[in-house]
Scaffold this motif. Structure first.
Motif, short mmCIF file in Angstrom:
data_model
loop_
_atom_site.label_atom_id
_atom_site.label_comp_id
_atom_site.label_asym_id
_atom_site.label_seq_id
_atom_site.Cartn_x
_atom_site.Cartn_y
_atom_site.Cartn_z
N TYR A 286 0.83 12.06 1.71
CA TYR A 286 0.76 10.72 2.28
C TYR A 286 2.05 9.91 2.15
O TYR A 286 2.23 8.92 2.86
CB TYR A 286 -0.38 9.92 1.62
N ILE A 287 2.93 10.32 1.21
CA ILE A 287 4.18 9.58 1.01
C ILE A 287 5.34 10.57 1.09
O ILE A 287 6.26 10.58 0.26
CB ILE A 287 4.16 8.84 -0.36
N ASN B 110 6.15 5.04 2.09
CA ASN B 110 6.54 6.25 2.84
C ASN B 110 7.86 6.02 3.57
O ASN B 110 7.92 5.95 4.80
CB ASN B 110 5.42 6.63 3.81
N SER C 271 0.84 -1.19 0.00
CA SER C 271 0.00 0.00 0.00
C SER C 271 0.88 1.25 0.00
O SER C 271 2.12 1.15 0.08
CB SER C 271 -0.91 0.03 1.23
N TYR C 272 0.25 2.42 -0.05
CA TYR C 272 1.01 3.67 -0.05
C TYR C 272 1.82 3.84 1.23
O TYR C 272 2.87 4.49 1.25
CB TYR C 272 0.06 4.86 -0.25
N ARG C 273 1.36 3.26 2.33
CA ARG C 273 2.06 3.38 3.61
C ARG C 273 3.46 2.76 3.54
O ARG C 273 4.41 3.29 4.12
CB ARG C 273 1.25 2.71 4.72
N ASP C 274 3.57 1.66 2.82
CA ASP C 274 4.86 1.00 2.69
C ASP C 274 5.84 1.83 1.88
O ASP C 274 7.07 1.67 2.02
CB ASP C 274 4.68 -0.37 2.04
N PHE D 293 -6.01 5.37 -2.43
CA PHE D 293 -5.67 5.79 -1.07
C PHE D 293 -6.11 7.23 -0.79
O PHE D 293 -5.84 7.77 0.28
CB PHE D 293 -4.18 5.60 -0.78
#
Length: 269
Positions: free
Chosen positions: A166-167, A145, A140-143, A218
Motif C-alpha cells: 500500500y505504500i 505513498n 492516512s497511508y495514502r499520503d 488501513f
C-alpha cells in the motif's frame, strides 16, 4: 368430515413435532448448558498483549478478559478462563473443553470451515505513527505513498507486506525489532512507523511526545469470538451482547483502558 379430522390431526402432529424439536435445540444450545452449569468457560491463550496476558500475580488479564467478565455477569454465572496453547485452541473448542474462544482470533476462511464466528468485535489492522511535524501533511497511508517519505517497520511481519503493498513508493527501512523501527521515527531518521494497532496504541500511550497516531487501520484484520457450528441460539445471544456493550459505553471504557492507556503495564510480568 373424516378428511377434515385427518387434516387437523396432521397439523396437530406437525405443531407437536416442531415444539419438541425446538425443545431439543434449546437443550443442545451451549447457552442453555452454561446456564445449567452456572459457569461460562472461555478458551484463550494468555500471550497476546493487550488482549490476554498475565499480571505479576499470575492472573490472566486483558481486553478480552474484561469483556468475558462482563459476559459472565450478564449471564449470571461464574467465569472460568481456560488457558490453552494456540495450536490446540480450536480442537479444544470442538471437543467441548470450553464454550467459546475469546482470544484475539482473526476471522479466516480456513478457520471458518471449523467454527462459526460472531460479529467482529475489533479490527486489528495496520496503523501508523508519524512525526508530529508531519501531522498537516500526512492524514492516512495514502499520503505516505511518495518517494520523499521514509517508512520503518519490522522485518518479516504483516506490516512489512502491507507497507510494500500500500505504500510501495516510499523508502522502506526494515529492522529486527519493533522498538528499533519505531525509534527511527522518534529520532527523526524516518517519517513514519507502520505496525499493528495494539502495539502502536500501547507505544503511543507511553510515548506521545513528538508523535501523531493515525489509529484507523488501513488493512482489514477482523477479530471475533468463535463457537461450535450449528448453535444459532448462542450466536444470537453473543451478537446481541456485543451490540449492548458497544451501546452502553462499556466497550469504549475497556478499549480506552487497554489500548489508549499504559497504566496497566506496571502490573504485568
Amino acid at each position: 368430515m373424516k378428511k377434515l379430522l385427518t387434516i387437523i390431526a396432521v397439523m396437530a402432529f406437525c405443531v407437536s413435532a416442531a415444539f419438541a424439536n425446538s425443545n431439543d435445540l434449546w437443550e443442545e444450545s451451549t447457552l442453555n448448558q452454561i446456564m445449567k452449569r452456572g459457569e461460562l468457560r472461555v478458551g484463550l491463550e494468555a500471550g497476546y498483549m493487550p488482549f490476554e496476558l498475565k499480571n505479576k500475580k499470575g492472573e490472566i488479564v486483558g481486553f478480552d478478559v474484561d469483556i468475558a467478565k462482563r459476559m459472565a455477569k450478564d449471564m449470571g454465572v461464574k467465569l472460568n478462563l481456560v488457558n490453552t496453547a494456540w495450536d490446540g485452541i480450536i480442537p479444544s473448542l470442538l471437543t467441548k473443553k470450553f464454550d467459546i474462544i475469546m482470544s484475539g482470533m482473526t476471522i479466516t476462511p480456513q478457520r471458518n470451515l471449523q467454527v462459526n464466528f460472531c460479529d467482529p468485535y475489533i479490527v486489528v489492522g495496520q496503523t501508523i505513527l508519524i512525526r508530529e511535524d508531519l501531522k498537516d501533511e500526512i492524514k492516512s497511508y495514502r499520503d505516505l505513498n511518495d518517494p520523499k517519505y521514509t517508512v520503518s517497520t519490522k522485518l518479516g511481519v504483516t506490516a512489512e507486506k502491507a507497507t510494500k503493498r500500500y505504500i510501495s513508493k516510499a523508502k522502506l527501512r526494515l529492522f529486527e525489532t519493533e522498538q528499533e523501527a519505531v525509534m527511527e521515527v522518534v529520532n527523526g531518521k524516518a517519517d513514519a512507523f507502520v505496525y499493528d494497532l495494539p502495539y502502536s496504541a500501547s507505544y503511543y500511550s507511553e510515548n506521545p511526545k513528538n508523535l501523531v497516531f493515525l489509529d484507523e487501520p488501513f488493512t482489514y484484520e477482523p477479530l471475533a469470538w468463535a463457537i461450535r457450528k450449528g448453535d444459532p441460539d448462542f450466536m444470537n445471544w453473543l451478537n446481541n451482547f456485543l451490540a449492548q456493550i458497544k451501546g452502553d459505553g462499556f466497550y469504549d471504557k475497556v478499549y480506552k483502558k487497554w489500548f489508549l492507556s499504559n497504566s496497566w503495564l506496571k502490573d504485568i510480568q
